[in-house]
Motif scaffolding. Sequence first.
Motif, PDB file in Angstrom:
ATOM      1  N   LYS A 267       0.831  -1.203   0.000  1.00  0.00           N
ATOM      2  CA  LYS A 267       0.000   0.000   0.000  1.00  0.00           C
ATOM      3  C   LYS A 267       0.858   1.243   0.000  1.00  0.00           C
ATOM      4  O   LYS A 267       2.063   1.183   0.230  1.00  0.00           O
ATOM      5  CB  LYS A 267      -0.965  -0.026   1.186  1.00  0.00           C
ATOM      6  CG  LYS A 267      -0.347  -0.383   2.520  1.00  0.00           C
ATOM      7  CD  LYS A 267      -1.374  -0.268   3.613  1.00  0.00           C
ATOM      8  CE  LYS A 267      -1.593  -1.572   4.339  1.00  0.00           C
ATOM      9  NZ  LYS A 267      -2.416  -1.453   5.527  1.00  0.00           N
ATOM     10  N   SER A 268       0.214   2.359  -0.249  1.00  0.00           N
ATOM     11  CA  SER A 268       0.905   3.634  -0.265  1.00  0.00           C
ATOM     12  C   SER A 268       1.171   4.068   1.172  1.00  0.00           C
ATOM     13  O   SER A 268       0.249   4.213   1.947  1.00  0.00           O
ATOM     14  CB  SER A 268      -0.001   4.660  -0.927  1.00  0.00           C
ATOM     15  OG  SER A 268       0.604   5.136  -2.069  1.00  0.00           O
ATOM     16  N   VAL A 269       2.439   4.230   1.519  1.00  0.00           N
ATOM     17  CA  VAL A 269       2.769   4.496   2.914  1.00  0.00           C
ATOM     18  C   VAL A 269       3.710   5.696   3.005  1.00  0.00           C
ATOM     19  O   VAL A 269       4.574   5.872   2.143  1.00  0.00           O
ATOM     20  CB  VAL A 269       3.456   3.249   3.532  1.00  0.00           C
ATOM     21  CG1 VAL A 269       4.050   3.556   4.898  1.00  0.00           C
ATOM     22  CG2 VAL A 269       2.481   2.091   3.616  1.00  0.00           C
TER      23      VAL A 269
ATOM     24  N   LEU B 238       7.027  14.028   2.478  1.00  0.00           N
ATOM     25  CA  LEU B 238       7.773  12.945   1.830  1.00  0.00           C
ATOM     26  C   LEU B 238       6.822  12.244   0.861  1.00  0.00           C
ATOM     27  O   LEU B 238       5.657  12.034   1.186  1.00  0.00           O
ATOM     28  CB  LEU B 238       8.269  11.954   2.886  1.00  0.00           C
ATOM     29  CG  LEU B 238       9.204  10.854   2.395  1.00  0.00           C
ATOM     30  CD1 LEU B 238      10.543  11.438   1.980  1.00  0.00           C
ATOM     31  CD2 LEU B 238       9.428   9.807   3.500  1.00  0.00           C
ATOM     32  N   TRP B 239       7.354  11.912  -0.311  1.00  0.00           N
ATOM     33  CA  TRP B 239       6.502  11.178  -1.253  1.00  0.00           C
ATOM     34  C   TRP B 239       6.111   9.841  -0.626  1.00  0.00           C
ATOM     35  O   TRP B 239       6.949   9.179   0.004  1.00  0.00           O
ATOM     36  CB  TRP B 239       7.261  10.888  -2.551  1.00  0.00           C
ATOM     37  CG  TRP B 239       7.593  12.116  -3.343  1.00  0.00           C
ATOM     38  CD1 TRP B 239       6.908  13.287  -3.359  1.00  0.00           C
ATOM     39  CD2 TRP B 239       8.713  12.277  -4.228  1.00  0.00           C
ATOM     40  NE1 TRP B 239       7.522  14.177  -4.204  1.00  0.00           N
ATOM     41  CE2 TRP B 239       8.628  13.588  -4.764  1.00  0.00           C
ATOM     42  CE3 TRP B 239       9.757  11.452  -4.640  1.00  0.00           C
ATOM     43  CZ2 TRP B 239       9.551  14.091  -5.663  1.00  0.00           C
ATOM     44  CZ3 TRP B 239      10.680  11.945  -5.541  1.00  0.00           C
ATOM     45  CH2 TRP B 239      10.574  13.259  -6.056  1.00  0.00           C
ATOM     46  N   PRO B 240       4.876   9.425  -0.809  1.00  0.00           N
ATOM     47  CA  PRO B 240       4.521   8.098  -0.310  1.00  0.00           C
ATOM     48  C   PRO B 240       5.213   7.019  -1.148  1.00  0.00           C
ATOM     49  O   PRO B 240       5.563   7.265  -2.304  1.00  0.00           O
ATOM     50  CB  PRO B 240       3.014   8.036  -0.497  1.00  0.00           C
ATOM     51  CG  PRO B 240       2.691   9.076  -1.508  1.00  0.00           C
ATOM     52  CD  PRO B 240       3.744  10.127  -1.422  1.00  0.00           C
ATOM     53  N   ALA B 241       5.434   5.866  -0.531  1.00  0.00           N
ATOM     54  CA  ALA B 241       6.055   4.764  -1.263  1.00  0.00           C
ATOM     55  C   ALA B 241       5.102   3.584  -1.278  1.00  0.00           C
ATOM     56  O   ALA B 241       4.317   3.390  -0.355  1.00  0.00           O
ATOM     57  CB  ALA B 241       7.371   4.374  -0.614  1.00  0.00           C
TER      58      ALA B 241
ATOM     59  N   TYR C  18      16.605   2.733  -1.317  1.00  0.00           N
ATOM     60  CA  TYR C  18      15.823   3.535  -2.256  1.00  0.00           C
ATOM     61  C   TYR C  18      14.575   2.742  -2.616  1.00  0.00           C
ATOM     62  O   TYR C  18      14.677   1.631  -3.121  1.00  0.00           O
ATOM     63  CB  TYR C  18      16.625   3.804  -3.525  1.00  0.00           C
ATOM     64  CG  TYR C  18      17.813   4.707  -3.329  1.00  0.00           C
ATOM     65  CD1 TYR C  18      18.976   4.256  -2.722  1.00  0.00           C
ATOM     66  CD2 TYR C  18      17.764   6.038  -3.757  1.00  0.00           C
ATOM     67  CE1 TYR C  18      20.059   5.093  -2.544  1.00  0.00           C
ATOM     68  CE2 TYR C  18      18.853   6.883  -3.586  1.00  0.00           C
ATOM     69  CZ  TYR C  18      19.993   6.403  -2.981  1.00  0.00           C
ATOM     70  OH  TYR C  18      21.070   7.231  -2.814  1.00  0.00           O
ATOM     71  N   LEU C  19      13.405   3.330  -2.329  1.00  0.00           N
ATOM     72  CA  LEU C  19      12.154   2.651  -2.659  1.00  0.00           C
ATOM     73  C   LEU C  19      11.387   3.505  -3.657  1.00  0.00           C
ATOM     74  O   LEU C  19      11.320   4.730  -3.504  1.00  0.00           O
ATOM     75  CB  LEU C  19      11.324   2.459  -1.384  1.00  0.00           C
ATOM     76  CG  LEU C  19      11.926   1.439  -0.408  1.00  0.00           C
ATOM     77  CD1 LEU C  19      11.360   1.614   0.981  1.00  0.00           C
ATOM     78  CD2 LEU C  19      11.685   0.027  -0.930  1.00  0.00           C
ATOM     79  N   PRO C  20      10.814   2.874  -4.683  1.00  0.00           N
ATOM     80  CA  PRO C  20      10.098   3.660  -5.694  1.00  0.00           C
ATOM     81  C   PRO C  20       8.950   4.444  -5.049  1.00  0.00           C
ATOM     82  O   PRO C  20       8.201   3.891  -4.240  1.00  0.00           O
ATOM     83  CB  PRO C  20       9.540   2.598  -6.642  1.00  0.00           C
ATOM     84  CG  PRO C  20      10.313   1.371  -6.368  1.00  0.00           C
ATOM     85  CD  PRO C  20      10.771   1.435  -4.950  1.00  0.00           C
ATOM     86  N   ALA C  21       8.854   5.718  -5.403  1.00  0.00           N
ATOM     87  CA  ALA C  21       7.772   6.535  -4.860  1.00  0.00           C
ATOM     88  C   ALA C  21       6.470   6.124  -5.532  1.00  0.00           C
ATOM     89  O   ALA C  21       6.452   5.715  -6.691  1.00  0.00           O
ATOM     90  CB  ALA C  21       8.056   8.001  -5.113  1.00  0.00           C
TER      91      ALA C  21
ATOM     92  N   GLU D  91       2.595   6.623  -6.947  1.00  0.00           N
ATOM     93  CA  GLU D  91       1.840   7.665  -7.644  1.00  0.00           C
ATOM     94  C   GLU D  91       0.589   8.025  -6.846  1.00  0.00           C
ATOM     95  O   GLU D  91       0.003   9.069  -7.027  1.00  0.00           O
ATOM     96  CB  GLU D  91       1.449   7.194  -9.049  1.00  0.00           C
ATOM     97  CG  GLU D  91       2.634   6.832  -9.951  1.00  0.00           C
ATOM     98  CD  GLU D  91       3.657   7.953 -10.075  1.00  0.00           C
ATOM     99  OE1 GLU D  91       3.253   9.129 -10.126  1.00  0.00           O
ATOM    100  OE2 GLU D  91       4.872   7.664 -10.098  1.00  0.00           O
ATOM    101  N   LYS D  92       0.191   7.090  -5.966  1.00  0.00           N
ATOM    102  CA  LYS D  92      -1.041   7.302  -5.189  1.00  0.00           C
ATOM    103  C   LYS D  92      -0.751   8.093  -3.933  1.00  0.00           C
ATOM    104  O   LYS D  92       0.393   8.384  -3.602  1.00  0.00           O
ATOM    105  CB  LYS D  92      -1.637   5.944  -4.776  1.00  0.00           C
ATOM    106  CG  LYS D  92      -2.010   5.068  -5.937  1.00  0.00           C
ATOM    107  CD  LYS D  92      -2.612   3.783  -5.393  1.00  0.00           C
ATOM    108  CE  LYS D  92      -2.498   2.661  -6.410  1.00  0.00           C
ATOM    109  NZ  LYS D  92      -2.426   1.361  -5.773  1.00  0.00           N
ATOM    110  N   HIS D  93      -1.810   8.423  -3.188  1.00  0.00           N
ATOM    111  CA  HIS D  93      -1.615   9.099  -1.909  1.00  0.00           C
ATOM    112  C   HIS D  93      -1.380   8.077  -0.815  1.00  0.00           C
ATOM    113  O   HIS D  93      -1.872   6.964  -0.879  1.00  0.00           O
ATOM    114  CB  HIS D  93      -2.835   9.950  -1.570  1.00  0.00           C
ATOM    115  CG  HIS D  93      -2.930  11.145  -2.463  1.00  0.00           C
ATOM    116  ND1 HIS D  93      -2.020  12.167  -2.398  1.00  0.00           N
ATOM    117  CD2 HIS D  93      -3.802  11.451  -3.458  1.00  0.00           C
ATOM    118  CE1 HIS D  93      -2.333  13.069  -3.323  1.00  0.00           C
ATOM    119  NE2 HIS D  93      -3.410  12.655  -3.983  1.00  0.00           N
ATOM    120  N   ALA D  94      -0.654   8.471   0.201  1.00  0.00           N
ATOM    121  CA  ALA D  94      -0.337   7.542   1.275  1.00  0.00           C
ATOM    122  C   ALA D  94      -1.577   7.225   2.088  1.00  0.00           C
ATOM    123  O   ALA D  94      -2.410   8.089   2.330  1.00  0.00           O
ATOM    124  CB  ALA D  94       0.711   8.151   2.178  1.00  0.00           C
ATOM    125  N   ALA D  95      -1.684   5.954   2.493  1.00  0.00           N
ATOM    126  CA  ALA D  95      -2.764   5.575   3.394  1.00  0.00           C
ATOM    127  C   ALA D  95      -2.495   6.241   4.734  1.00  0.00           C
ATOM    128  O   ALA D  95      -1.355   6.334   5.173  1.00  0.00           O
ATOM    129  CB  ALA D  95      -2.803   4.064   3.531  1.00  0.00           C
TER     130      ALA D  95
END
Length: 662
Positions: free
Chosen positions: A350-352, A382-385, A504-507, A509-513
Amino acid sequence: MNAKPTYEELEQKVALLSRKVNEQQAVENQYRNLVDSTSDSLYLVDSDCRYLFINQNHARRLKMPQNDVAGLSYKDIHSPEQNAKFELKIKSVYQTGQSAFDEHQSARDGRYFLRTFSPVRDSSSPEPIIAVAVVSKDITPRREAEEALRKSEEKYRQLIEYSSEAIFIIANGKIGFANSRTEKMLGYPLADLQAMPFIDLVIAEDREMIAERQQAVLQGTELSSNNHFRMVRKDESTIWVAANSVMMRWENASATLNFMRDITRQKKAEVRLLQAQKMESIGTLAGGIAHDFNNLLMGIQGHTSLALLNLRPGDPNCEHIRTIEKLVISGAGLTKQLLGFARGGKHEVKSVNLNDLIRQTSQTIGRTKKEIKIHHHLEDPLWPAEIDPEQIEQVLVNLFINASQAMPAGGDLHLETKNQVVDENHFKDYSGKGGRFVRVSVTDNGVGMDEKTRERIFEPFFTTKEMGRGTGLGLATVYGIIKNHNGFINVYSEKEHGSTFSIYLPASEKHAAKDRHSAGESAPEPSSGGETILVVDDEAMILDVAGEMLKMLNYRVITVPNGADAIDLYRREQKRVDLVVLDMVMPDMNGGDVFDAIREINPDVKVLLSSGYSLNGQAGKIMERGCSGFIQKPFTISDLAGKLRVVLEKPDPAAQCGSSKP
Ligand code: ADP
Ligand code: MG
């Protein structure tokens, strides 16, 4: 007393004189012939640079009759520039009494001349120098030959200087000549290189081999292959080089001519590739073992759950059975470690916001290790991952534990997050793609690592810690998990100077939960409305124990041992079956295929996927296709009860995708 000379005597004297004059004339003619026959120009000038005499050759060169030149000055027939140069030389000869030289290019025809200016003395004159004799020799052919040689040398020089290889000569064990690439590659100026034995630049382990090879080349052996070894630069860094040598003569002795290329980058990429391949095969092996072992644990877990239910409270065996349950849980922890770096262990993504995860995870360390000061440097926003929070938590815990073990007497732990756009070329060695990444860096100021250790840290079971303290699985797991997330790791460390692990984790595109997944949430009360559950699993032990658990929970149970039977049965009995518990990894027909087949029969079917792990992220894919939930083996009876209630009570199966807990 002088007597008057007689007529005869006078006549004899006249004859003598005229003979002398004739002789003198003959001598003078000889000189003139000599002077005129030479191919050089020859002329005399006085201190004012007036011509006193010029030979025929020079007259020819000036294109003037010999007699016309007499009385003219040098400046009358030359440019002011040339005249100034000439006057200077003449003056110098008069002042010093010494000969002088210069090289002179004629303005008339562009030819080159070597001029010698010599003082002319006469003992009968009161002046010490009466004239300057100039001999001017045409050196144009020599100059042209020199120029041609210089040009060809320049070509060779450029060939060597612009070479991307280090080219150098070793004579008597020392570098005798080297191109500038050699200086750059090794970091020493040429003078330093020439002063030290070449072998001293090679790392200790490779010295014997290099000495032998040099010796062989000197003895005329032709070594065909390129030789790979390591050298130490002036800044003490080590580089990998590929070199070959041939014998040559240098300053009258045997020497070797060497060509050397820096292959450090290539070597590093090779090592990483090898490492990746090794990890992959070990991952497959470990994953297989862990899968079987996990099923075994499931069996034990199930039977202990059931046994507990059968015991009266206060029975002395309760305590033993609870201990067995606890042991199963730590066994499951171990298999989870193994599954982490087995391929495709990404269960639930999930987006975190990693900042939240880091704050929560680091709190635990902060509480237990008071001697370590934790510093947060978290980028906000921070961008969600897109991650599996439970797995990334495991990554963080492993990194924190390693850091704290590297600082046994306490120290500083810096946790940093950063939004980072990684360009494709920058991390080419990791064979990853470029794009938006979230970087998490964990830095300690502990014992650090030398290069040898650093090369091996990701290997499973590699540890430098004493028995009982390290398993060597921590970083192997980290590696596997990050790779499964399509991320990569970068390590920087120096002995005695701490370490930085950057993941390094890919960011996403969705919003973080908003809320992160939390482990150990309390399960809902086991309860059942008497629904019928179809259990599909290839392991008899699992069918057995799951069946008994479900009966305990008041469900009706149908068990089938393979996918084909499951589809058959579902086609016949779909009205009766309220939910399917489906094992994902089965021989012949796997869970994914079975899921697709029964969905064809009934698009609204409720399926709870069950697995120890997902091969190639299969679980995730099935979840995306509309599966209702996921349960991770081994599960307890209350885990199962909770999951079943959640899935059975939600009317729309698609609404729960990706939200259930493994
Ligand atoms: P373990 O911790 O069980 O030894 P790991 O896979 O976690 O296994 O780490 C492997 C090795 O990497 C460690 O034994 C240690 O030598 C080295 N290492 C890992 N992290 C650090 C660190 N932060 N500082 C120094 N060395 C480290
Ligand atoms: Mg560790």
